[in-house]
Structure formats: C-alpha cells, structure tokens
Motif scaffolding. Sequence first.
Motif, PDB file in Angstrom:
ATOM      1  N   ILE A 270       0.839  -1.206   0.000  1.00 40.31           N
ATOM      2  CA  ILE A 270       0.000   0.000   0.000  1.00 40.31           C
ATOM      3  C   ILE A 270       0.870   1.250   0.000  1.00 40.31           C
ATOM      4  CG2 ILE A 270      -1.659   1.317   1.382  1.00 40.31           C
ATOM      5  CD1 ILE A 270      -2.851  -1.336   2.306  1.00 40.31           C
ATOM      6  N   GLU A 271       1.940   1.231   0.786  1.00 46.09           N
ATOM      7  CA  GLU A 271       2.840   2.373   0.841  1.00 46.09           C
ATOM      8  C   GLU A 271       3.553   2.589  -0.500  1.00 46.09           C
ATOM      9  OE1 GLU A 271       6.564   4.019   3.593  1.00 46.09           O
ATOM     10  OE2 GLU A 271       5.688   2.025   3.948  1.00 46.09           O
ATOM     11  N   SER A 272       3.987   1.477  -1.145  1.00 49.75           N
ATOM     12  CA  SER A 272       4.647   1.593  -2.452  1.00 49.75           C
ATOM     13  C   SER A 272       3.699   2.150  -3.504  1.00 49.75           C
ATOM     14  CB  SER A 272       5.166   0.222  -2.895  1.00 49.75           C
ATOM     15  OG  SER A 272       6.122  -0.270  -1.986  1.00 49.75           O
ATOM     16  N   ASN A 273       2.443   1.653  -3.490  1.00 50.61           N
ATOM     17  CA  ASN A 273       1.449   2.162  -4.438  1.00 50.61           C
ATOM     18  C   ASN A 273       1.204   3.643  -4.231  1.00 50.61           C
ATOM     19  OD1 ASN A 273      -0.908   1.766  -6.391  1.00 50.61           O
ATOM     20  ND2 ASN A 273      -1.969   2.511  -4.556  1.00 50.61           N
ATOM     21  N   GLU A 274       1.194   4.038  -2.952  1.00 58.90           N
ATOM     22  CA  GLU A 274       0.988   5.462  -2.654  1.00 58.90           C
ATOM     23  C   GLU A 274       2.138   6.295  -3.209  1.00 58.90           C
ATOM     24  OE1 GLU A 274       0.329   8.384   1.225  1.00 58.90           O
ATOM     25  OE2 GLU A 274       1.202   6.378   1.453  1.00 58.90           O
ATOM     26  N   LYS A 275       3.379   5.817  -3.010  1.00 61.87           N
ATOM     27  CA  LYS A 275       4.547   6.562  -3.493  1.00 61.87           C
ATOM     28  C   LYS A 275       4.535   6.673  -5.015  1.00 61.87           C
ATOM     29  CE  LYS A 275       7.646   5.455   0.352  1.00 61.87           C
ATOM     30  NZ  LYS A 275       8.896   4.775   0.744  1.00 61.87           N
ATOM     31  N   GLU A 276       4.218   5.550  -5.705  1.00 64.10           N
ATOM     32  CA  GLU A 276       4.180   5.571  -7.174  1.00 64.10           C
ATOM     33  C   GLU A 276       3.141   6.547  -7.692  1.00 64.10           C
ATOM     34  OE1 GLU A 276       3.609   1.602  -8.440  1.00 64.10           O
ATOM     35  OE2 GLU A 276       5.595   0.887  -7.792  1.00 64.10           O
ATOM     36  N   GLN A 277       1.940   6.493  -7.128  1.00 64.77           N
ATOM     37  CA  GLN A 277       0.871   7.364  -7.605  1.00 64.77           C
ATOM     38  C   GLN A 277       1.146   8.832  -7.260  1.00 64.77           C
ATOM     39  OE1 GLN A 277      -3.169   5.935  -7.968  1.00 64.77           O
ATOM     40  NE2 GLN A 277      -2.681   4.323  -6.442  1.00 64.77           N
ATOM     41  N   LEU A 278       1.773   9.071  -6.098  1.00 66.87           N
ATOM     42  CA  LEU A 278       2.129  10.446  -5.762  1.00 66.87           C
ATOM     43  C   LEU A 278       3.171  10.990  -6.731  1.00 66.87           C
ATOM     44  CD1 LEU A 278       2.273  10.337  -1.848  1.00 66.87           C
ATOM     45  CD2 LEU A 278       0.570  11.484  -3.277  1.00 66.87           C
ATOM     46  N   ALA A 279       4.129  10.130  -7.112  1.00 70.23           N
ATOM     47  CA  ALA A 279       5.144  10.556  -8.087  1.00 70.23           C
ATOM     48  C   ALA A 279       4.502  10.876  -9.430  1.00 70.23           C
ATOM     49  CB  ALA A 279       6.201   9.461  -8.228  1.00 70.23           C
ATOM     50  N   TYR A 280       3.550  10.038  -9.880  1.00 65.28           N
ATOM     51  CA  TYR A 280       2.854  10.283 -11.148  1.00 65.28           C
ATOM     52  C   TYR A 280       2.037  11.568 -11.082  1.00 65.28           C
ATOM     53  CZ  TYR A 280      -0.349   9.653 -15.042  1.00 65.28           C
ATOM     54  OH  TYR A 280      -1.105   9.858 -16.191  1.00 65.28           O
ATOM     55  N   ILE A 281       1.356  11.790  -9.989  1.00 64.09           N
ATOM     56  CA  ILE A 281       0.552  13.003  -9.816  1.00 64.09           C
ATOM     57  C   ILE A 281       1.447  14.236  -9.854  1.00 64.09           C
ATOM     58  CG2 ILE A 281      -0.866  14.279  -8.156  1.00 64.09           C
ATOM     59  CD1 ILE A 281      -2.081  11.609  -7.306  1.00 64.09           C
ATOM     60  N   THR A 282       2.604  14.125  -9.174  1.00 66.24           N
ATOM     61  CA  THR A 282       3.546  15.250  -9.172  1.00 66.24           C
ATOM     62  C   THR A 282       4.019  15.566 -10.585  1.00 66.24           C
ATOM     63  OG1 THR A 282       4.266  14.655  -6.944  1.00 66.24           O
ATOM     64  CG2 THR A 282       5.726  16.065  -8.224  1.00 66.24           C
ATOM     65  N   LYS A 283       4.315  14.506 -11.377  1.00 66.68           N
ATOM     66  CA  LYS A 283       4.767  14.692 -12.746  1.00 66.68           C
ATOM     67  C   LYS A 283       3.680  15.345 -13.603  1.00 66.68           C
ATOM     68  CE  LYS A 283       6.473  12.046 -16.702  1.00 66.68           C
ATOM     69  NZ  LYS A 283       6.829  10.692 -17.196  1.00 66.68           N
ATOM     70  N   VAL A 284       2.440  14.841 -13.512  1.00 65.55           N
ATOM     71  CA  VAL A 284       1.326  15.405 -14.290  1.00 65.55           C
ATOM     72  C   VAL A 284       1.044  16.833 -13.839  1.00 65.55           C
ATOM     73  CG1 VAL A 284      -1.135  15.181 -14.792  1.00 65.55           C
ATOM     74  CG2 VAL A 284       0.321  13.151 -14.783  1.00 65.55           C
ATOM     75  N   LYS A 285       1.123  17.074 -12.536  1.00 63.81           N
ATOM     76  CA  LYS A 285       0.859  18.406 -12.014  1.00 63.81           C
ATOM     77  C   LYS A 285       1.867  19.416 -12.570  1.00 63.81           C
ATOM     78  CE  LYS A 285       0.635  20.968  -7.677  1.00 63.81           C
ATOM     79  NZ  LYS A 285       0.797  20.905  -6.210  1.00 63.81           N
ATOM     80  N   LYS A 286       3.151  19.015 -12.622  1.00 68.30           N
ATOM     81  CA  LYS A 286       4.182  19.907 -13.153  1.00 68.30           C
ATOM     82  C   LYS A 286       3.922  20.211 -14.625  1.00 68.30           C
ATOM     83  CE  LYS A 286       9.184  20.307 -13.581  1.00 68.30           C
ATOM     84  NZ  LYS A 286      10.495  19.660 -13.337  1.00 68.30           N
ATOM     85  N   LYS A 287       3.523  19.174 -15.385  1.00 69.44           N
ATOM     86  CA  LYS A 287       3.247  19.366 -16.801  1.00 69.44           C
ATOM     87  C   LYS A 287       2.051  20.299 -16.987  1.00 69.44           C
ATOM     88  CE  LYS A 287       3.642  15.741 -19.312  1.00 69.44           C
ATOM     89  NZ  LYS A 287       3.333  14.436 -20.002  1.00 69.44           N
ATOM     90  N   MET A 288       0.988  20.111 -16.173  1.00 73.70           N
ATOM     91  CA  MET A 288      -0.195  20.963 -16.290  1.00 73.70           C
ATOM     92  C   MET A 288       0.125  22.399 -15.912  1.00 73.70           C
ATOM     93  SD  MET A 288      -2.593  19.070 -17.500  1.00 73.70           S
ATOM     94  CE  MET A 288      -1.281  18.285 -18.435  1.00 73.70           C
ATOM     95  N   GLU A 289       1.041  22.578 -14.914  1.00 76.03           N
ATOM     96  CA  GLU A 289       1.426  23.933 -14.531  1.00 76.03           C
ATOM     97  C   GLU A 289       2.181  24.626 -15.657  1.00 76.03           C
ATOM     98  OE1 GLU A 289       3.652  23.331 -10.989  1.00 76.03           O
ATOM     99  OE2 GLU A 289       1.881  23.298  -9.667  1.00 76.03           O
TER     100      GLU A 289
END
Length: 402
Positions: A270-289
Amino acid sequence: MAKAKEGYGRGASLEDELSCPICLCLYRDPVLLSCGHSFCKQCIQKALSAQQQPKATYSCPVCQLQLGPILDLQKNFQLCSIVEAFLATTSKEQQDEGSAEEKEVVPCDFCLDWSQRAVKTCLNCDASLCQAHLNKHNAKASQQDHVLVEVGAGGLVEERKCLEHGRLLECYCQDDGQYICMLCSIAGCHKGHNIISLKETHDRQLGELMDIVTWLQECKSTLATVLEELQETKNQLKTNTETVTSQLQMLFEEMKTEMTQKEKKILSDIESNEKEQLAYITKVKKKMEQRRHKAEQDLQSLQKMKEQTDIFLFLKEFKLAKDRIRSQNFCVEGTDMVVVQLDQARIDCCRRLMWDFMSQLGSLLEDVHSELTNQIKRNSGASDTGTSSNSVQGDREQALRS
C-alpha cells in the motif's frame, strides 16, 4: 580412685596457673603487660593506681620490671579462651560426678560379710543378686524359669505382681484378656476360665508379631513401588507438559510470525502504491502547470494585440500568434488513480475467515485438553484402585489387632 585424684591434682594445678597473682582467683578479663605477666584488668588497674606518683614510671607487681609512665593494657585473648574452656570442662565434670553419686547402688541380698553390688533382681525369689550369686541362681534347674529384671526397676516390679494375692503374674486369662497369678486361676475370680501360661501367650503373640512384620514389609514394598510409579508419573507429566507447551508456543509463534509478515507485506504494498501514484501526480501536475503558464502568456499576448491600431501589424502578429498557439499542446491529461479502499463487506469477510480459523484452532486445542483431562481421570482411577487396596490392607490390620 587414683585416677580421680590424679585428675583432680592436674585440675588444681591448672587452676593455679590460670589464677591472677593479685586476687588469686581465676582470671577475669585478663590483660597482658609488656613484661609478659597477665592480671585481671581490674586488679592491675588498682595496683598501678597505688603506684602512681608524679614523674614516676609504673612497674610490674610480680617482676618489678619498669614499664614506663604510660601503659597500654592489651587484652590477653588466648588466656581468656583458655579460662573459659577450663570453666566449661570443670562444670561438666562436676555434673558427671553428681550424676554418678545420685545413681542408687543396691547391695546383694545373699552376700554375708561384704555385700557386693547387685546386677539383677529375681521377681520369683524377691531378691537382688550380685554376679556371683546370679550365676549360682541360674545354675539350679528349678530356677531356670524365674523372671530376672534390672536392679532398681521400682514400679516395674509392682506391675508384675497380682494386686489381690501379691503373687507374680504367671498366667493369662483369654476370656477377660488379663494377666493373672496362679491363685486367681485356681480359687479367684478367673476360676474355670480359659487360662494359658505367659510362655504360651508369648509364643502366640510372637507369631502374631511375625505376621504383622510380614504384612508391614509387604506394605513397605508396595508403598515403595507406588512411590516409584508416582515419581515416574510426575516426571512423565512434567516432560509431557513441557513438550506440549513447547509445541503450542512454537505454533502460536509461527502464526504470529506469519501474520506479522502478511501485515508488513500488505502495508508495504500500500505504501509503495501510494509513493508511485504520488510521483505520477507530481509529474502530471508539473506538466499541467507548464501548460497553464504558456496559456497565460498567450492570453496576455492576445490581450495586448487587441490594442494594436496598425492593421498590417495586427494581421501579421495575429497570424504568428495563431501559428504558435496551434503548435502548442493545451490538452488536459487524465489521472486514473488506484485508491485502496476497504468497504464493510470486505472487512466482514476477513473477520469471518479469521473466526473460522480460530474456531478450527480452538477445536484442535480442545482435543488436546480433552486428552489431558482423560489422562488425569485415568490416573485418578488408578489412585482409587490403590485406595481400595489400602482399604483391604486396613481390614487386615484391624483383624490382626483384634
């Protein structure tokens, strides 16, 4: 007698050696002077006080040796121990002499000139005999059956005589269970009763004694065997308990280890899945910004272009702006997030599985408990059997006593 005097002489000499030269009594709290002479502490203090003069030295009352103006009276521990040992020994000897004097000396009734000390008393002859007259007494055939007891038996002699006739108890009445004299069996209250001699009574009682001895030996052997079995059962019970305890501890330890590992694995995933999805969200967020920033810049450029009054320049700049805007990507990317959720149905399912497992485990442990209970009952049954055997032995003992 000579030995006693000799011992007394040695004791008196030793007492002289252990006496204070001043008071002539046994040392009390002896102290030692530098000259080697010992005195009672109180005696030497008084003697030295009488010698005290200004600027004068003390001297030993025995050898007159000058001791100096200042004295240090050292306690003579060795002499003190010797005096205590002498007093203890003397007290014990006096007690032993007193006990020997208190012991009654009974003279022989048959000695004429000089009565020797009696060693036995004949109840039939009612006389005390020295060793020489005892040998003559026992040599006569008619006196072989006489009863001999220790000298000074006192009340024991009276117990052996009939209270009614004053004669020696020689018979036993089986009807009344009493020891009687010959007159009681002939003309007394026991006339016509079933009478036997003390010798026959002794033989019968001796046979009964041998039966009891045999029975007690059997009881002793049986009890020894039972004790060995009980010890073996105790040892076996302890071993079995340790084995079962070790097995159950190992089983529960394995279950705890497995559950801990499962818990760590699931929580780690669960912790690994959280880290992976947070990293993906951070990447998409930077691109959207970044796209938002470019859209803001293009929007400002178009807003400024509306103020252009030169038609030619407006058309030229607007065309370049349109081409630039078309070449850029302002699309919004979707984020498909995998969110771990446990609804009540899944929780209830896990709980059912857990309770099913616990129920099966409880059934297995109940089987173990039942087996232990049955073993205890079997052991109790064996004890009841032993009690029944003891009851039979008790009946036999009662029969022997009767």
